[in-house]
Design a protein around this motif. Structure first.
Motif, PDB file in Angstrom:
ATOM      1  N   GLU A  77       0.840  -1.192   0.000  1.00 20.27           N
ATOM      2  CA  GLU A  77       0.000   0.000   0.000  1.00 20.27           C
ATOM      3  C   GLU A  77       0.876   1.243   0.000  1.00 20.27           C
TER       4      GLU A  77
ATOM      5  N   ASP B 174      -6.504  -3.089   4.928  1.00 24.78           N
ATOM      6  CA  ASP B 174      -5.776  -2.108   5.730  1.00 24.78           C
ATOM      7  C   ASP B 174      -4.970  -2.835   6.792  1.00 24.78           C
TER       8      ASP B 174
ATOM      9  N   GLU C 279      -2.958  -2.169  10.589  1.00 23.47           N
ATOM     10  CA  GLU C 279      -2.800  -1.262  11.721  1.00 23.47           C
ATOM     11  C   GLU C 279      -2.007  -1.949  12.812  1.00 23.47           C
TER      12      GLU C 279
END
Length: 78
Positions: free
Chosen positions: A40, A69, A71
């Motif tokens: 990304e 995503d 995290e």
């Protein structure tokens, strides 16, 4: 939306993108034993993820496009 916990195995610059690349790659071992690779665009949050860090992988489908995503686990407590 699906969430998995994982551990960073490797952080890398994707092939053929060179030192000026704005992308960052992660090889992740998920809690179910699956190994995945995530690439990304680098930002403030993912630039602080290093090898052996615990992470949460969030996958969701929006308008028939899958988004993934990553995290840091510690970010949830802040």
């Amino acid at each position: 939306m699906k969430q998995n916990y994982g551990k960073i195995l490797e952080v890398f610059i994707p092939n053929n993108e060179g030192i000026d690349s704005k992308n960052i790659g992660f090889k992740v071992l998920l809690d179910d034993g699956t190994k995945i690779e995530i690439i990304e665009e680098q930002d403030e949050l993912n630039s602080n993820i290093f090898r052996d860090d615990g992470v949460i992988i969030i996958r969701q489908i929006i308008d028939n496009i899958e988004f993934t995503d990553i995290e840091l686990v510690g970010d949830m407590d802040e």
